[in-house]
Design a protein around this motif. Structure first.
Motif, mmCIF file in Angstrom:
data_model
loop_
_atom_site.group_PDB
_atom_site.id
_atom_site.type_symbol
_atom_site.label_atom_id
_atom_site.label_comp_id
_atom_site.label_asym_id
_atom_site.label_seq_id
_atom_site.Cartn_x
_atom_site.Cartn_y
_atom_site.Cartn_z
ATOM 1 N N TYR A 112 63.844 -64.536 95.604
ATOM 2 C CA TYR A 112 64.159 -65.325 94.421
ATOM 3 C C TYR A 112 65.220 -66.339 94.822
ATOM 4 N N THR A 113 65.385 -67.349 94.008
ATOM 5 C CA THR A 113 66.359 -68.398 94.340
ATOM 6 C C THR A 113 67.636 -68.204 93.526
ATOM 7 N N GLU A 114 68.754 -68.312 94.226
ATOM 8 C CA GLU A 114 70.055 -68.256 93.558
ATOM 9 C C GLU A 114 70.580 -69.692 93.485
ATOM 10 N N TYR A 115 70.952 -70.124 92.289
ATOM 11 C CA TYR A 115 71.467 -71.481 92.117
ATOM 12 C C TYR A 115 72.992 -71.417 92.017
ATOM 13 N N ILE A 116 73.651 -72.166 92.881
ATOM 14 C CA ILE A 116 75.110 -72.077 92.945
ATOM 15 C C ILE A 116 75.739 -73.453 92.723
ATOM 16 N N VAL A 117 76.703 -73.481 91.820
ATOM 17 C CA VAL A 117 77.485 -74.700 91.595
ATOM 18 C C VAL A 117 78.917 -74.382 92.017
ATOM 19 N N VAL A 118 79.467 -75.183 92.915
ATOM 20 C CA VAL A 118 80.834 -74.947 93.380
ATOM 21 C C VAL A 118 81.767 -75.959 92.716
ATOM 22 N N ILE A 119 82.824 -75.444 92.116
ATOM 23 C CA ILE A 119 83.785 -76.288 91.398
ATOM 24 C C ILE A 119 85.163 -76.131 92.025
ATOM 25 N N ARG A 120 85.856 -77.262 92.224
ATOM 26 C CA ARG A 120 87.252 -77.158 92.660
ATOM 27 C C ARG A 120 88.129 -77.368 91.437
ATOM 28 N N THR A 121 88.979 -76.388 91.149
ATOM 29 C CA THR A 121 89.822 -76.493 89.955
ATOM 30 C C THR A 121 91.009 -77.406 90.253
ATOM 31 N N GLU A 122 91.682 -77.816 89.183
ATOM 32 C CA GLU A 122 92.863 -78.674 89.369
ATOM 33 C C GLU A 122 93.953 -77.957 90.148
ATOM 34 N N ALA A 123 93.941 -76.635 90.084
ATOM 35 C CA ALA A 123 94.930 -75.856 90.838
ATOM 36 C C ALA A 123 94.513 -75.701 92.302
ATOM 37 N N GLY A 124 93.354 -76.275 92.664
ATOM 38 C CA GLY A 124 92.920 -76.251 94.051
ATOM 39 C C GLY A 124 92.084 -75.037 94.432
ATOM 40 N N LYS A 126 88.609 -72.608 94.361
ATOM 41 C CA LYS A 126 87.165 -72.815 94.288
ATOM 42 C C LYS A 126 86.542 -71.773 93.379
ATOM 43 N N LYS A 127 85.741 -72.244 92.428
ATOM 44 C CA LYS A 127 85.026 -71.329 91.533
ATOM 45 C C LYS A 127 83.540 -71.578 91.723
ATOM 46 N N ARG A 128 82.761 -70.538 91.575
ATOM 47 C CA ARG A 128 81.315 -70.675 91.743
ATOM 48 C C ARG A 128 80.579 -70.193 90.506
ATOM 49 N N ILE A 129 79.590 -70.987 90.072
ATOM 50 C CA ILE A 129 78.667 -70.525 89.031
ATOM 51 C C ILE A 129 77.415 -70.090 89.780
ATOM 52 N N VAL A 130 77.049 -68.841 89.660
ATOM 53 C CA VAL A 130 75.865 -68.335 90.348
ATOM 54 C C VAL A 130 74.834 -67.930 89.300
ATOM 55 N N GLU A 131 73.632 -68.511 89.415
ATOM 56 C CA GLU A 131 72.609 -68.257 88.392
ATOM 57 C C GLU A 131 71.253 -67.955 89.007
ATOM 58 N N ARG A 132 70.426 -67.288 88.208
ATOM 59 C CA ARG A 132 69.025 -67.083 88.592
ATOM 60 C C ARG A 132 68.154 -68.196 88.015
#
Ligand SMILES: [Zn+2]
Length: 191
Positions: A112-124, A126-132
């Motif tokens: 299956y495919t995992e969709y990942i969005v990587v975000i850099r916060t203002e505090a520096g 890294k946060k990731r949104i991981v979805e199916r």
């Protein structure tokens, strides 16, 4: 048709409205209620099972049930404490798709495919949104400014001016950008 009153560029005022504050309060109350239900479900269920069956000694059943109940309590309280954190802002820096495998009961593997969005916060950080499904993956582009609302565990995009749709931050339904309120839960959309 009414002209769009709320601007589509900028953070929404809706999250700080009394209506949304009320929704958050209700969600908190219900998640606390469920926490207690699950915490008690395991010990009570195991004790009943132990009383009905003679195969396992009762004290072992009480220990296992109590342990699982405690585990549920810790997991839920940890989740609830996460929803109390303040909102954070960031920028999408990367989007990627990853092929993953899961094992089925019959021993075969399925990809299956995992969709990942990587975000850099203002505090520096890294946060990731991981979805199916990839809803946020399609909705967000690299360079987009986003705000995370922990109480609702959902994201808001800063610039919605080029979008034809918007996700409800409360029930997650995809709505037309022209809507002011969600078609399913009737709460205000974050714009
Ligand atoms: Zn909704």
């Amino acid at each position: 048709m009414l002209e769009e009153k709320r601007p589509l560029v900028g953070w929404s005022d809706v999250p700080s409205s009394p209506e949304v504050a009320e929704v958050i309060k209700k969600m908190k109350r219900s998640s606390l209620r469920w926490t207690w239900v699950f915490t008690l479900l395991f010990p009570v269920g195991f004790v009943i099972a132990g009383l009905v069956s003679d195969e396992v000694p009762l004290n072992e059943v009480v220990m296992i049930g109590g342990g699982l109940g405690l585990l549920m309590l810790v997991i839920n309280l940890w989740r609830i404490s996460g929803t109390k954190k303040p909102a954070w802002d960031g920028v999408v820096i990367k989007k990627l798709e990853k092929k993953r495998w899961k094992n089925d009961k019959d021993g075969t593997s399925q990809s299956y495919t995992e969709y990942i969005v990587v975000i850099r916060t203002e505090a520096g950080k890294k946060k990731r949104i991981v979805e199916r499904q990839g809803d946020m993956y399609d909705y967000l582009d690299v360079g987009d400014r986003v705000r995370y609302h922990p109480a609702l565990e959902s994201y808001e995009k800063f610039d919605k001016s080029k979008d034809t749709y918007i996700y409800c931050n409360i029930c997650r339904l995809r709505n037309s950008i022209r809507n002011d309120r969600c078609e399913r839960c009737n709460h205000l959309l974050f714009k």
